[in-house]
Each structure stands twice: as structure tokens, then as C-alpha cells.
Motif scaffolding. Structure first.
Motif, PDB file in Angstrom:
ATOM      1  N   GLY A 256     162.534   1.595  79.415  1.00 16.88           N
ATOM      2  CA  GLY A 256     163.133   1.964  78.254  1.00 16.88           C
ATOM      3  C   GLY A 256     162.115   2.326  77.275  1.00 16.88           C
ATOM      4  N   LYS A 257     162.985   2.686  75.983  1.00 20.36           N
ATOM      5  CA  LYS A 257     162.120   3.313  74.985  1.00 20.36           C
ATOM      6  C   LYS A 257     160.846   2.579  74.760  1.00 20.36           C
ATOM      7  CE  LYS A 257     163.091   5.863  70.854  1.00 20.36           C
ATOM      8  NZ  LYS A 257     164.127   5.998  69.755  1.00 20.36           N
ATOM      9  N   ASN A 258     160.928   1.466  74.380  1.00 17.30           N
ATOM     10  CA  ASN A 258     159.568   0.592  73.953  1.00 17.30           C
ATOM     11  C   ASN A 258     158.996  -0.135  75.157  1.00 17.30           C
ATOM     12  OD1 ASN A 258     160.348   1.168  71.191  1.00 17.30           O
ATOM     13  ND2 ASN A 258     161.769  -0.450  71.182  1.00 17.30           N
ATOM     14  N   GLN A 259     159.144   0.381  76.578  1.00 17.06           N
ATOM     15  CA  GLN A 259     158.308   0.008  77.438  1.00 17.06           C
ATOM     16  C   GLN A 259     157.147   0.827  77.867  1.00 17.06           C
ATOM     17  OE1 GLN A 259     161.909  -0.641  80.199  1.00 17.06           O
ATOM     18  NE2 GLN A 259     161.301  -2.730  80.431  1.00 17.06           N
ATOM     19  N   VAL A 260     156.243   0.162  78.552  1.00 19.77           N
ATOM     20  CA  VAL A 260     154.999   0.836  79.030  1.00 19.77           C
ATOM     21  C   VAL A 260     155.394   1.673  80.316  1.00 19.77           C
ATOM     22  CG1 VAL A 260     152.593   0.786  79.552  1.00 19.77           C
ATOM     23  CG2 VAL A 260     153.711  -0.736  77.711  1.00 19.77           C
ATOM     24  N   ASN A 261     154.879   3.090  80.336  1.00 19.83           N
ATOM     25  CA  ASN A 261     155.370   3.420  81.797  1.00 19.83           C
ATOM     26  C   ASN A 261     154.622   3.109  82.928  1.00 19.83           C
ATOM     27  OD1 ASN A 261     156.670   5.519  80.221  1.00 19.83           O
ATOM     28  ND2 ASN A 261     154.924   6.918  79.903  1.00 19.83           N
ATOM     29  N   ASP A 262     155.040   3.074  83.886  1.00 19.29           N
ATOM     30  CA  ASP A 262     154.489   2.567  85.151  1.00 19.29           C
ATOM     31  C   ASP A 262     153.700   3.882  85.781  1.00 19.29           C
ATOM     32  OD1 ASP A 262     156.663   4.236  86.020  1.00 19.29           O
ATOM     33  OD2 ASP A 262     157.504   2.400  87.235  1.00 19.29           O
ATOM     34  N   PHE A 263     153.386   4.753  85.035  1.00 21.31           N
ATOM     35  CA  PHE A 263     152.747   6.251  85.657  1.00 21.31           C
ATOM     36  C   PHE A 263     151.860   6.611  84.574  1.00 21.31           C
ATOM     37  CE2 PHE A 263     156.869   7.393  84.034  1.00 21.31           C
ATOM     38  CZ  PHE A 263     156.358   8.428  83.037  1.00 21.31           C
ATOM     39  N   GLU A 264     150.905   7.348  84.896  1.00 18.87           N
ATOM     40  CA  GLU A 264     150.028   8.013  84.090  1.00 18.87           C
ATOM     41  C   GLU A 264     150.031   9.558  84.478  1.00 18.87           C
ATOM     42  OE1 GLU A 264     146.275   6.511  83.921  1.00 18.87           O
ATOM     43  OE2 GLU A 264     146.913   4.489  83.377  1.00 18.87           O
ATOM     44  N   ILE A 265     150.096  10.532  83.499  1.00 18.11           N
ATOM     45  CA  ILE A 265     150.078  11.987  83.722  1.00 18.11           C
ATOM     46  C   ILE A 265     148.694  12.703  83.206  1.00 18.11           C
ATOM     47  CG2 ILE A 265     151.337  14.241  83.290  1.00 18.11           C
ATOM     48  CD1 ILE A 265     153.765  12.813  83.087  1.00 18.11           C
ATOM     49  N   ARG A 266     147.927  13.185  83.911  1.00 15.85           N
ATOM     50  CA  ARG A 266     146.505  13.660  83.336  1.00 15.85           C
ATOM     51  C   ARG A 266     146.837  15.380  83.515  1.00 15.85           C
ATOM     52  NH1 ARG A 266     141.914  10.112  86.147  1.00 15.85           N
ATOM     53  NH2 ARG A 266     142.513   8.190  85.065  1.00 15.85           N
ATOM     54  N   ASN A 267     146.522  15.911  82.277  1.00 21.09           N
ATOM     55  CA  ASN A 267     146.523  17.678  82.012  1.00 21.09           C
ATOM     56  C   ASN A 267     145.121  18.218  82.220  1.00 21.09           C
ATOM     57  OD1 ASN A 267     146.843  19.994  81.065  1.00 21.09           O
ATOM     58  ND2 ASN A 267     148.655  19.556  79.876  1.00 21.09           N
TER      59      ASN A 267
END
Length: 409
Positions: A256-267
Motif C-alpha cells: 500500500g501507499k503508506n506501507q514499507v517496501n519489502d525490497f530495496e533498490i540500490r543505484n
């Protein structure tokens, strides 16, 4: 009109009369110029080395990892909460524009054996595209195929470090090694890439990801992977690709919009820019510290020129008495100061280049890069120092009263 030829000749003769003093006066400039060249060479070399290391690890990369699980409020680290799947990787490849290639990855440390040789290394379960994404090239043999992935074949490609430790000078192609207790046929070896910081990029083994999941690692949640590595088409659109992937994974994982992502993206581009900026700042800091030596050398020139004006007061009076103008006197002392500084600068360049090469020769793994810019910058700065610090003594000499100068003892 000032006769620069005769003024220059008089300045040179004056410097020759006091050779030792002239040499000692130039010493500060020599040290300053050589220090600036050496520091800039080290800083530039470090920057280029960082850039090369980054490029060897792959460019325009996004690394997507499962987020960290928590126990009692304590984070267990990135990747401990399985959330990424092979289907996520397929969806990104099919639905996101600007993706050049991607590869799902699961990795673990394993003991590998061949005959009586054994070695601890990292085994990567992935797909054939991973070699392209991370800029690996086959040295001997071949890589595994998507057919091998589909069939969960027990085949592998090994890095040059693993090949050396297990096989020495013997060709490993078509030999069978044991990873854990599972036999794997060696299809090929990788070209050496060297180390990137503490990480040896050649100390690894690649196997099909399905083989890793079903026959070697085992997974609590079938189809999950530790990370997905994405190579973008170009650096300019990488941030847009990152945003699109984030939106896609949120939809797929029902976040959801206010939920924490269950993944991380590193650039990788952001990390590379930060590293380059840090190294460049370090290089500028080193050069700034070294340039202090040039200022100290300039102060030394000014002191000696002031002493020279005092010692040659009678000479100045005689020159003025026979028709020399104040500007002639000023130019003579200014030229002397400039020549002292430039002679020191030229010697400093030679010392700096030799010093930088010596640093590279005697220090293991350190790279230096000597640029024409640093040489011209040092020479220009040394000339500027000579003029700036020589002007006051020259001006003081030009203001002497001829009668008082002739009577000076």
C-alpha cells in the motif's frame, strides 16, 4: 623604453654570482612544485582506479534485494526476508522500458573440491545474462545456457582464482568438481578482473539458478531469489527505470501507499558518483596541502630578494646615476625573482615526476596518473609566486634615492 635583453642579462649575472644562495632560495619552490605534482598524481590515479573498479563490476546497474527481516526489533540484514521471485525478474524484463538485461541471483559460501584440493568460495546461482550484466568474459570453454537453467543441469563456470587454487596449471574444462557434496562439470573459466577493494572478483563460481535452488542451496520458499541485478540502457534514464521498477514491485507485492517496501533498490550510478566525488575531494585536499609549500617557497624568495636589495644598494645607486630609471631597477629585481621561481619550478617538475613514479613502483597496488594539467598548473603557480613575492623587494629597490644609495655603506 625598457631594454629587456640587457635587464635579463644583468639578472642572470646577478644570480650566477650567488649560485649557492640562488639554489637554496629555489629549494622551497622545488619542494612545493614536486609535492603538488606527486599529490595530484596520487589523487588522480586513485580516482581513475576507483572508476576502473566500478566499471569492471558493471555500469548502469540497479541491484534489487529483499529487505531485512526483524526479530525482537533487531534487523537481521538485507536479504533475510525472502520477497523477490523469479517471476518478479520476468515481469521487470517484459514490462519495464529502458532495461538492457537483468539476472536473478542467489549466492552462498561453499567449500569446493577437486581431487585432494579444496577451496572456500562464493557460489552464485544465476542465469547466463549475469555475465553480460556484470561485465564478465569467458576465457576458456563456454558458459552455461538457458537450456541448462531449464533442466537444472549440474554445470558451472569458475573464476580464475578458483581455477588456480583447484587446478593450478591444468585445464579445468570438462573436469568434475564437488560443490558441497554435489558434483558439477566445469564448462568454462572467466577472464580475470582483479580485486575491487577487499572483494576478489575472480573468487567465485556461477551455476544455473534452478540448480542452486533445487540441488545445492535449497530454499524455504520455492522460486525466491536473494537479488535481481538490472542493467539499464544508459545512465541518463537509470533513475526513471528505478522508479518504474519500484512501482511495478509494489503492485506485484500488494504494498500500500503508506506501507514499507519489502525490497530495496540500490543505484550503482549514485554510488559511483559519491565515490568519485570523495576521491576528487581527497585529491584537491592533498594538492592544497602541498601548495602551502609553494607559498613558503615564495616567502623565502621575498626574504632573499630583500636581503639582495640591501646588499646591492650601492649598485642600484650607480645604475641610477648613469641613467637607469626606476622601472629598469624594478624589472631587474622582478625578473630575478621570476627566474628563481621558474628554475625551481622546472627542477620541481622533474623531481615530482620521478617521485610519483617511485611511489607507484614501491607501493603495491597503488596507481598514479601524471597529467600535463598538473605540470602546467604547478609551473604557472610557481611563476605567479615568483612575481607576487618578488614585487615588493623590486618596488622597494626602485624607490631608492640615487644619492642616498651611492653613500650607502
Amino acid at each position: 623604453m625598457i631594454d629587456f635583453k640587457s635587464t635579463m642579462k644583468m639578472a642572470i649575472n646577478s644570480l650566477k654570482v650567488n649560485k649557492l644562495r640562488s639554489a637554496l632560495t629555489s629549494l622551497g619552490i622545488i619542494i612545493g612544485v614536486s609535492a603538488v605534482i606527486i599529490m595530484l598524481a596520487i589523487g588522480t590515479g586513485a580516482s581513475e582506479q576507483v572508476q576502473a573498479n566500478m566499471e569492471s563490476m558493471g555500469s548502469n546497474l540497479l541491484t534489487i534485494r529483499s529487505s531485512s527481516a526483524r526479530t525482537g526489533g533487531v534487523s537481521l540484514g538485507v536479504g533475510t526476508r525472502p520477497s523477490l521471485t523469479l517471476k518478479d525478474a520476468d515481469a521487470i524484463q517484459k514490462m519495464i522500458a529502458g532495461v538492457d538485461a537483468l539476472a536473478p541471483v542467489s549466492n552462498e559460501g561453499k567449500q569446493v573440491m577437486y581431487g585432494n584440493q579444496n577451496w572456500q568460495t562464493t557460489v552464485y546461482g544465476t542465469t547466463p545474462r549475469y555475465l553480460y550484466v556484470k561485465n564478465y568474459e569467458i576465457d576458456l570453454g563456454r558458459g552455461f545456457t538457458f537450456e541448462d537453467v531449464k533442466n537444472s543441469a549440474k554445470v558451472c563456470v569458475i573464476g580464475s582464482t578458483v581455477a588456480t587454487e583447484l587446478f593450478g596449471d591444468v585445464s579445468p574444462i570438462n573436469k568434475v568438481i564437488r560443490i558441497g557434496n554435489v558434483p558439477f562439470k566445469v564448462l568454462g573459466t572467466l577472464k580475470a578482473k582483479g580485486s575491487s577493494g577487499p572483494f576478489d572478483q575472480d573468487d567465485l563460481i556461477f551455476i544455473p539458478i534452478t540448480t542452486a535452488q533445487k540441488k545445492l542451496f535449497g530454499v524455504a520458499f520455492p522460486g525466491t531469489v536473494k537479488m535481481i541485478v538490472v542493467k539499464g540502457d544508459n545512465a541518463d534514464t537509470l533513475n526513471d527505470v528505478q522508479k518504474d521498477i519500484e512501482e511495478l514491485l509494489k503492485q506485484r507485492h500488494n504494498i500500500g501507499k503508506n506501507q514499507v517496501n519489502d525490497f530495496e533498490i540500490r543505484n550503482s550510478a549514485e554510488f559511483q558518483e559519491k565515490m568519485k566525488s570523495t576521491v576528487q575531494t581527497f585529491a584537491i585536499l592533498l594538492a592544497s596541502i602541498a601548495s602551502v609549500s609553494l607559498l613558503v617557497g615564495g616567502i623565502g624568495i621575498m626574504n632573499i630578494m630583500l636581503v639582495s636589495v640591501t646588499e646591492r644598494t650601492k649598485e642600484i645607486g650607480i645604475r641610477m646615476a648613469i641613467g637607469a630609471r626606476a622601472s629598469d631597477i624594478r624589472w631587474q629585481f622582478l625578473i630575478e625573482s621570476f627566474m628563481l621561481s621558474m628554475i625551481g619550478g622546472l627542477v620541481g617538475v622533474v623531481v615530482g615526476v620521478l617521485g610519483a613514479k617511485s611511489v607507484e613502483f614501491f607501493s603495491e597496488g597503488m596507481s598514479v596518473s601524471i597529467s600535463l594539467f598538473s605540470i602546467f598548473l604547478s609551473l604557472g603557480f610557481s611563476g605567479l609566486v615568483g612575481v607576487a613575492f618578488g614585487y615588493y623587494p623590486a618596488h622597494k629597490a626602485s624607490l631608492l634615492n640615487p644619492i642616498d644609495a651611492l653613500r650607502y655603506e
